[in-house]
Write an enzyme that holds these catalytic residues in place. Structure first.
Site, PDB file in Angstrom:
ATOM      1  N   THR A 182     -57.695 -22.168 -11.952  1.00 46.49           N
ATOM      2  CA  THR A 182     -58.908 -22.218 -12.283  1.00 46.49           C
ATOM      3  C   THR A 182     -59.626 -22.392 -11.956  1.00 46.49           C
ATOM      4  OG1 THR A 182     -59.703 -23.287 -14.881  1.00 46.49           O
ATOM      5  CG2 THR A 182     -57.948 -24.611 -12.905  1.00 46.49           C
TER       6      THR A 182
ATOM      7  N   GLU B 249     -61.925 -23.973 -12.801  1.00 46.98           N
ATOM      8  CA  GLU B 249     -61.836 -25.578 -12.633  1.00 46.98           C
ATOM      9  C   GLU B 249     -62.230 -26.451 -12.181  1.00 46.98           C
ATOM     10  OE1 GLU B 249     -63.277 -28.001 -14.859  1.00 46.98           O
ATOM     11  OE2 GLU B 249     -64.015 -26.217 -16.766  1.00 46.98           O
TER      12      GLU B 249
ATOM     13  N   TYR C 112     -58.327 -32.419 -13.744  1.00 51.48           N
ATOM     14  CA  TYR C 112     -57.361 -31.581 -14.589  1.00 51.48           C
ATOM     15  C   TYR C 112     -57.735 -30.802 -13.331  1.00 51.48           C
ATOM     16  CZ  TYR C 112     -56.748 -26.610 -16.380  1.00 51.48           C
ATOM     17  OH  TYR C 112     -57.020 -25.069 -16.301  1.00 51.48           O
TER      18      TYR C 112
ATOM     19  N   LYS D 132     -55.277 -29.002 -10.381  1.00 47.98           N
ATOM     20  CA  LYS D 132     -55.068 -27.264 -10.023  1.00 47.98           C
ATOM     21  C   LYS D 132     -55.473 -27.340  -8.668  1.00 47.98           C
ATOM     22  CE  LYS D 132     -53.757 -25.400 -13.856  1.00 47.98           C
ATOM     23  NZ  LYS D 132     -52.607 -24.538 -14.096  1.00 47.98           N
TER      24      LYS D 132
HETATM   25  P1  NAP Z   1     -51.641 -23.631 -23.381  1.00 49.66           P
HETATM   26  O1  NAP Z   1     -51.839 -22.866 -24.516  1.00 49.66           O
HETATM   27  O2  NAP Z   1     -52.188 -24.983 -23.550  1.00 49.66           O
HETATM   28  O3  NAP Z   1     -49.953 -23.730 -22.820  1.00 49.66           O
HETATM   29  C1  NAP Z   1     -49.275 -24.521 -22.405  1.00 49.66           C
HETATM   30  C2  NAP Z   1     -48.566 -23.952 -22.051  1.00 49.66           C
HETATM   31  O4  NAP Z   1     -47.378 -25.336 -21.248  1.00 49.66           O
HETATM   32  C3  NAP Z   1     -48.076 -24.446 -22.835  1.00 49.66           C
HETATM   33  O5  NAP Z   1     -46.659 -23.923 -23.894  1.00 49.66           O
HETATM   34  C4  NAP Z   1     -46.311 -26.060 -22.931  1.00 49.66           C
HETATM   35  O6  NAP Z   1     -45.590 -26.023 -24.333  1.00 49.66           O
HETATM   36  C5  NAP Z   1     -46.300 -26.139 -22.081  1.00 49.66           C
HETATM   37  N1  NAP Z   1     -45.965 -26.959 -21.801  1.00 49.66           N
HETATM   38  C6  NAP Z   1     -47.242 -28.188 -21.304  1.00 49.66           C
HETATM   39  N2  NAP Z   1     -46.607 -29.440 -20.781  1.00 49.66           N
HETATM   40  C7  NAP Z   1     -45.039 -29.107 -20.572  1.00 49.66           C
HETATM   41  C8  NAP Z   1     -44.767 -29.849 -20.189  1.00 49.66           C
HETATM   42  N3  NAP Z   1     -44.339 -30.844 -19.808  1.00 49.66           N
HETATM   43  N4  NAP Z   1     -43.172 -29.204 -19.646  1.00 49.66           N
HETATM   44  C9  NAP Z   1     -43.026 -27.689 -20.017  1.00 49.66           C
HETATM   45  N5  NAP Z   1     -43.914 -27.055 -20.677  1.00 49.66           N
HETATM   46  C10 NAP Z   1     -45.384 -27.781 -20.494  1.00 49.66           C
HETATM   47  O7  NAP Z   1     -52.326 -23.035 -22.026  1.00 49.66           O
HETATM   48  P2  NAP Z   1     -52.891 -21.586 -21.533  1.00 49.66           P
HETATM   49  O8  NAP Z   1     -54.551 -21.220 -22.211  1.00 49.66           O
HETATM   50  O9  NAP Z   1     -51.996 -20.485 -22.390  1.00 49.66           O
HETATM   51  O10 NAP Z   1     -52.831 -21.521 -20.578  1.00 49.66           O
HETATM   52  C11 NAP Z   1     -51.932 -20.732 -19.369  1.00 49.66           C
HETATM   53  C12 NAP Z   1     -52.311 -21.796 -18.284  1.00 49.66           C
HETATM   54  O11 NAP Z   1     -53.226 -21.331 -17.443  1.00 49.66           O
HETATM   55  C13 NAP Z   1     -52.088 -23.183 -18.372  1.00 49.66           C
HETATM   56  O12 NAP Z   1     -51.560 -23.888 -16.438  1.00 49.66           O
HETATM   57  C14 NAP Z   1     -53.224 -23.525 -18.170  1.00 49.66           C
HETATM   58  O13 NAP Z   1     -54.375 -24.551 -17.528  1.00 49.66           O
HETATM   59  C15 NAP Z   1     -54.029 -22.360 -16.834  1.00 49.66           C
HETATM   60  N6  NAP Z   1     -55.335 -21.701 -16.950  1.00 49.66           N
HETATM   61  C16 NAP Z   1     -56.064 -21.633 -18.935  1.00 49.66           C
HETATM   62  C17 NAP Z   1     -57.396 -20.236 -18.637  1.00 49.66           C
HETATM   63  C18 NAP Z   1     -57.676 -20.018 -20.507  1.00 49.66           C
HETATM   64  O14 NAP Z   1     -58.347 -20.413 -20.776  1.00 49.66           O
HETATM   65  N7  NAP Z   1     -56.108 -20.215 -21.006  1.00 49.66           N
HETATM   66  C19 NAP Z   1     -57.828 -20.461 -17.690  1.00 49.66           C
HETATM   67  C20 NAP Z   1     -57.877 -21.006 -16.250  1.00 49.66           C
HETATM   68  C21 NAP Z   1     -56.288 -21.146 -16.621  1.00 49.66           C
HETATM   69  P3  NAP Z   1     -46.130 -26.353 -26.019  1.00 49.66           P
HETATM   70  O15 NAP Z   1     -46.218 -25.393 -26.577  1.00 49.66           O
HETATM   71  O16 NAP Z   1     -44.329 -27.050 -26.030  1.00 49.66           O
HETATM   72  O17 NAP Z   1     -46.713 -27.214 -25.857  1.00 49.66           O
HETATM   73  O1  G4F Z   2     -62.673 -24.273 -25.154  1.00 46.30           O
HETATM   74  P1  G4F Z   2     -63.319 -25.265 -24.292  1.00 46.30           P
HETATM   75  O2  G4F Z   2     -62.575 -26.535 -24.050  1.00 46.30           O
HETATM   76  O3  G4F Z   2     -62.171 -24.968 -22.134  1.00 46.30           O
HETATM   77  P2  G4F Z   2     -62.546 -25.787 -20.707  1.00 46.30           P
HETATM   78  O4  G4F Z   2     -63.332 -27.030 -20.109  1.00 46.30           O
HETATM   79  O5  G4F Z   2     -64.031 -24.708 -20.254  1.00 46.30           O
HETATM   80  O6  G4F Z   2     -60.989 -25.264 -20.123  1.00 46.30           O
HETATM   81  C1  G4F Z   2     -60.978 -24.451 -20.465  1.00 46.30           C
HETATM   82  O7  G4F Z   2     -60.863 -22.392 -19.572  1.00 46.30           O
HETATM   83  C2  G4F Z   2     -60.821 -23.849 -18.065  1.00 46.30           C
HETATM   84  C3  G4F Z   2     -61.092 -21.737 -17.065  1.00 46.30           C
HETATM   85  O8  G4F Z   2     -62.721 -22.186 -16.893  1.00 46.30           O
HETATM   86  C4  G4F Z   2     -58.842 -23.762 -18.137  1.00 46.30           C
HETATM   87  F1  G4F Z   2     -58.788 -23.906 -16.810  1.00 46.30           F
HETATM   88  C5  G4F Z   2     -58.682 -24.573 -18.980  1.00 46.30           C
HETATM   89  O9  G4F Z   2     -57.163 -24.774 -19.270  1.00 46.30           O
HETATM   90  C6  G4F Z   2     -59.087 -24.368 -20.135  1.00 46.30           C
HETATM   91  O10 G4F Z   2     -58.908 -22.908 -20.716  1.00 46.30           O
HETATM   92  O11 G4F Z   2     -64.805 -25.988 -23.274  1.00 46.30           O
HETATM   93  C7  G4F Z   2     -65.567 -25.248 -23.125  1.00 46.30           C
HETATM   94  C8  G4F Z   2     -67.138 -25.959 -22.873  1.00 46.30           C
HETATM   95  C9  G4F Z   2     -66.777 -27.053 -22.470  1.00 46.30           C
HETATM   96  O12 G4F Z   2     -68.226 -27.325 -21.765  1.00 46.30           O
HETATM   97  C10 G4F Z   2     -67.289 -28.151 -23.536  1.00 46.30           C
HETATM   98  O13 G4F Z   2     -68.030 -28.832 -22.901  1.00 46.30           O
HETATM   99  O14 G4F Z   2     -66.960 -26.040 -24.715  1.00 46.30           O
HETATM  100  C11 G4F Z   2     -67.687 -27.513 -24.330  1.00 46.30           C
HETATM  101  N1  G4F Z   2     -67.746 -28.057 -26.372  1.00 46.30           N
HETATM  102  C12 G4F Z   2     -68.632 -27.903 -26.848  1.00 46.30           C
HETATM  103  N2  G4F Z   2     -68.352 -28.829 -28.069  1.00 46.30           N
HETATM  104  C13 G4F Z   2     -66.408 -28.231 -26.431  1.00 46.30           C
HETATM  105  C14 G4F Z   2     -66.931 -28.483 -27.251  1.00 46.30           C
HETATM  106  N3  G4F Z   2     -65.430 -28.252 -26.011  1.00 46.30           N
HETATM  107  C15 G4F Z   2     -64.634 -28.635 -26.497  1.00 46.30           C
HETATM  108  N4  G4F Z   2     -63.218 -28.592 -26.181  1.00 46.30           N
HETATM  109  N5  G4F Z   2     -64.345 -28.917 -28.318  1.00 46.30           N
HETATM  110  C16 G4F Z   2     -65.740 -29.194 -28.370  1.00 46.30           C
HETATM  111  O15 G4F Z   2     -66.219 -29.907 -29.353  1.00 46.30           O
END
Ligand code: NAP
Ligand code: G4F
Length: 329
Positions: free
Chosen positions: A132, A134, A156, A160
């Site tokens: 990520t 992050e 987090y 990562k």
């Molecule tokens: P997500 O919607 O939060 O999905 C997380 C998945 O992990 C769900 O299927 C969850 O299962 C499973 N999980 C959590 N804890 C577990 C455990 N202890 N054992 C087995 N399964 C578990 O995340 P996502 O947005 O699809 O992201 C996928 C991956 O990419 C994550 O590793 C995230 O950190 C990384 N990532 C995401 C973004 C983004 O912007 N979306 C960006 C960079 C990296 P349940 O459904 O049961 O909760």
């Molecule tokens: O949507 P967020 O919670 O995503 P964040 O923190 O950027 O993380 C996501 O992207 C990462 C990749 O860059 C992944 F690795 C990670 O797993 C996840 O998918 O927050 C985005 C921004 C932050 O700056 C946060 O402070 O929105 C700001 N924010 C403002 N108000 C909020 C809120 N975030 C959340 N979740 N909820 C609020 O009410």
């Protein structure tokens, strides 16, 4: 039997569900690891599970947990995956400050467990690790590339960063096919409801229909590089199809503030966001990157990947999906 067998951890998540659809469309046998929960409904993959032409034919679910190494090892032995996509774990950055230990176990140590299991396999396999942006945290340069140094600002991000470095070590030390996808924020109507884009899209739709009266957010100044999740799972797959394993930044290169996202979402439903949006420091994090922007030059040139659509399209898709869901219910 299909020639390619994929194993997905995190199949029930946003990315896992889109990746499953992509791989099924390409003729893979897809195996997913699901946690035992008190509710059997797994909303993002329910449509696939209910399809008798797919479920138990090309799509198989296995109970498991990232903390349960013996079960993970048994699943590998039974299905002999050719491609492993490790996506599972607690993925909310803000919550990682509240649950640092379990977050670091899932986002960090679990990758080590899976890499060790992968190392013991006799059949060749390719391994994708969900890294990520992050990891860059308070980055020293913008936009960030694969070479940018890691300066994470959250538990987090630290976990990562550990898993990203470890993936590189396993690739270099054991010659394993391991790739880090350094993905920037990617969103969709399937995004978890406590991430900011989905929270905003949902609130805009609900307020426009008189179902909610306000939206409470944290930091509106924060800037992120937001793309479409459907595009980003294609990048994951492309990495494992290349002849050489490597790390790739996946991003749009465009940044927008949370305020701009709010403005665009409320404009879509003809509302002035300033009348409805409140700020509460309870949603602020102890520390976070002020701005993240990725340089996806390497993946564009090497694998031919590029994002589709732009920021406005993403916001429109997300708000539209919320409006449609409300009209159905
Ligand atoms: P997500 O919607 O939060 O999905 C997380 C998945 O992990 C769900 O299927 C969850 O299962 C499973 N999980 C959590 N804890 C577990 C455990 N202890 N054992 C087995 N399964 C578990 O995340 P996502 O947005 O699809 O992201 C996928 C991956 O990419 C994550 O590793 C995230 O950190 C990384 N990532 C995401 C973004 C983004 O912007 N979306 C960006 C960079 C990296 P349940 O459904 O049961 O909760
Ligand atoms: O949507 P967020 O919670 O995503 P964040 O923190 O950027 O993380 C996501 O992207 C990462 C990749 O860059 C992944 F690795 C990670 O797993 C996840 O998918 O927050 C985005 C921004 C932050 O700056 C946060 O402070 O929105 C700001 N924010 C403002 N108000 C909020 C809120 N975030 C959340 N979740 N909820 C609020 O009410």
């Amino acid at each position: 039997m299909p020639e390619k067998t994929a194993l997905i951890t995190g199949i029930t998540g946003q990315d896992g569900s889109y990746l499953t659809e992509l791989l099924l469309g390409k003729g893979y046998a897809v195996h997913g690891i699901v946690r035992r929960t008190s509710n059997l409904l797994r909303s993002r993959i329910e449509h696939l599970r209910r399809d008798p032409a797919i479920y138990d034919k090309n799509l198989f679910l296995h109970y498991g947990d990232l903390s349960d190494t013996t079960t993970l090892r048994r699943i590998f032995r039974e299905i002999k995956p050719t491609e492993v996509y490790h996506l599972a774990g607690q993925s909310h950055v803000g919550l990682s400050f509240e649950m640092p230990e379990s977050t670091c176990d899932e986002a960090g140590m679990a990758a080590l467990r899976l890499l060790e299991i992968a190392r013991d396999q006799t059949n060749p396999l390719k391994f994708y690790h969900a890294s990520t942006s992050e990891i860059f945290g308070n980055a020293l340069e913008s936009p960030q590339t694969e070479e940018t140094s890691m300066r994470p600002t959250s538990p987090y991000g630290c976990a990562k960063a550990f898993a990203t470095m470890l993936s590189r070590v396993y690739r270099q030390s054991y010659g394993m096919f391991v790739c880090n996808g350094i993905l920037y924020n990617h969103e969709s109507p399937r995004r978890g409801e406590n991430f900011v884009t989905r929270k905003i899209a949902r609130a805009a739709a609900r307020i426009s229909q008189g179902l909610d009266v306000d939206l409470v957010l944290g930091n509106l100044d924060s800037k992120r590089d937001w793309g479409r999740a459907q595009d980003y799972v294609v990048a994951m797959w492309l990495m494992l199809q290349h002849d050489k394993p490597d790390d790739y930044v996946v991003a749009t290169g465009e940044t927008h503030s949370v305020r701009e996202f709010v403005d665009a979402a409320f404009s879509f439903v003809d509302l002035d966001w300033k009348k409805y949006v409140k700020q509460d420091p309870a949603f602020d994090r102890p520390a976070e990157p002020a701005r993240l922007a990725g340089d996806a030059d390497k993946i564009r040139k090497t694998l031919g990947w590029k994002p589709s659509g732009g920021f406005e399209q993403l916001v429109r898709e997300m708000v539209q999906a919320e409006v449609e869901a409300l009209s159905k219910s």
